[in-house]
Design an enzyme around this catalytic site. Structure first.
Site, PDB file in Angstrom:
ATOM      1  CG  ASP A 104      42.341  45.819  48.293  1.00 34.88           C
ATOM      2  OD1 ASP A 104      43.169  45.481  47.435  1.00 34.88           O
ATOM      3  OD2 ASP A 104      42.626  45.947  49.497  1.00 34.88           O
ATOM      4  CG  ASP A 128      46.516  44.019  45.193  1.00 34.58           C
ATOM      5  OD1 ASP A 128      46.735  45.156  44.710  1.00 34.58           O
ATOM      6  OD2 ASP A 128      46.879  43.684  46.333  1.00 34.58           O
ATOM      7  CD  GLU A 129      45.101  49.293  45.172  1.00 36.65           C
ATOM      8  OE1 GLU A 129      44.189  49.919  45.758  1.00 36.65           O
ATOM      9  OE2 GLU A 129      46.298  49.379  45.496  1.00 36.65           O
TER      10      GLU A 129
END
Length: 388
Positions: free
Chosen positions: A17, A132-133
């Site tokens: 993350d 974003d992950e």
């Protein structure tokens, strides 16, 4: 679904993350803001102005007027209670002197591509979870876990200048929890034997899938920690939450999750959803719902563009206060990835559901995906009025 513990003996699943991703990208552009409370979001926010002496003039959260919501915030702003999805006007009461920046999604997509390429240079089995992950299957790698995690983090930093946090465990559920435990820039490694000491003391809301409503309901049953949830007989959970949810709650509390990574190169759909801190009324909370709805549409659009896809079918999902869920879909004549077009189609779906009950969850989904090159822009203006 049958949950068993023995299946995890050889699995190493990482959840990576990016730390305060959008805000961190902005800090690369404006390093003078490091260590300060910064909020990204809203519509019509003034762009930073470079002054004749080379200094920057930034908008302040206290000066914002409108119905925009927080896209992200730095950890300094989060310490003041400002989090993603919160209305900017409400946030201004908590952190009036925070710097307010407009979102720059072109930059975020670029940095998202960079960090994923960096991860793929080390591990090929990757499930993309959005901008974003990612989840990464490290099971076939012989390298020591901490060394491997450190190498991945370095590759991401070298490619982007940004930090990330990684949780590594035998499954996705635990790794998702772990990646949040030592933020920012952390590594958390967990074995099944560590669950009683490291997972059970945590509040139940740390489990992905237990939202504010369920957290409140569990609290009324005297269940506040994951350990207390694990100690609750499954029959009690089934009685209060239904069979499917009750069995899942019991399994999650024991760290059991057999979901595989979805690593197909062609995703079937992309979705975003939000569970509210309180049930919202379509009439009384119209402005808040409209902002959340627009934000979800824009995030779906951002995820589509990041992955190079456009969507032929746009859908919505509502879960009411009584936990009943409804979905509606609309198939378009051409594929779209533009946020305004997605909002227009999702808004048409929204008009086909009842809004008489209070709402606890709202989601937007894009399916029927194809390469973005096939996209044709829908040029109709975005609908100005939503049903709520």
């Amino acid at each position: 679904m049958k949950y068993t513990a023995h299946m995890y003996s050889n699995r190493r699943i990482a959840h990576l993350d990016m730390d305060a991703f959008f805000a961190s990208v902005e800090l690369l552009h404006y390093p003078v803001l490091r260590g300060r409370a910064v909020v990204v979001g809203g519509r019509g926010v003034m762009q930073p102005q470079c002054q004749p002496d080379g200094s920057w003039r930034f908008a302040r959260l206290r000066d914002y007027v409108g119905r925009g919501v927080v896209t992200t915030s730095t950890y300094e702003a989060r310490a003041m209670g400002v989090f993603s999805g919160m209305g900017l006007m409400k946030s201004a009461r908590l952190a009036p002197d925070a710097i307010l920046l407009p979102a720059n999604f072109d930059a975020y997509r670029d940095f998202s591509r960079r960090f994923k390429v960096a991860v793929a240079s080390i591990a090929s089995k990757i499930e993309d979870r959005g901008i974003d992950e990612v989840y990464v299957d490290l099971s076939d790698t012989t390298e020591e876990t901490n060394v491997l995690a450190t190498r991945i983090k370095k590759a991401v930093f070298d490619a982007t200048g940004l930090t990330c946090s990684i949780g590594i465990s035998p499954n996705k559920l635990l790794s998702k929890i772990c990646s949040d435990l030592e933020k920012p820039d952390g590594i958390t490694i967990l074995a099944m034997a560590d669950i009683p000491t490291r997972i059970w003391p945590l509040p139940v809301k740390k489990v992905n899938g237990i939202g504010p409503k369920s957290t409140g309901k569990l609290a009324r049953l005297g269940i506040n920690t994951i350990g207390e949830l694990a100690a609750t007989p499954v029959e009690v959970l089934v009685k209060h939450f239904g069979r499917s949810a009750g069995v899942w709650l019991n399994a999650a509390a024991h760290g059991l999750d057999d979901r595989p990574l979805v690593i197909d190169s062609e995703p079937k759909s992309i979705s975003r959803e939000s569970t509210f801190e309180r049930d919202l009324d379509a009439r009384k909370d119209k402005a808040e719902l409209a902002d959340i709805f627009t934000s979800l549409c824009m995030r779906v659009a951002d995820d589509l563009k990041c992955k190079g896809y456009a969507s032929k079918t746009i859908g919505i999902k509502l879960r009411y206060a009584d936990f009943r869920a409804v979905t509606r879909d609309l198939t378009l004549p051409v594929r779209v990835s533009d946020g305004a077009a997605i909002r227009k189609a999702a808004g048409a779906c929204l008009k086909r559901v009842s809004l008489a009950q209070r709402i606890r969850l709202l989601g937007v989904r894009a399916s029927g995906l194809g390469p973005v090159e096939e996209e044709h822009l829908i040029t109709d203006s975005v609908q100005s009025e939503l049903p709520f």
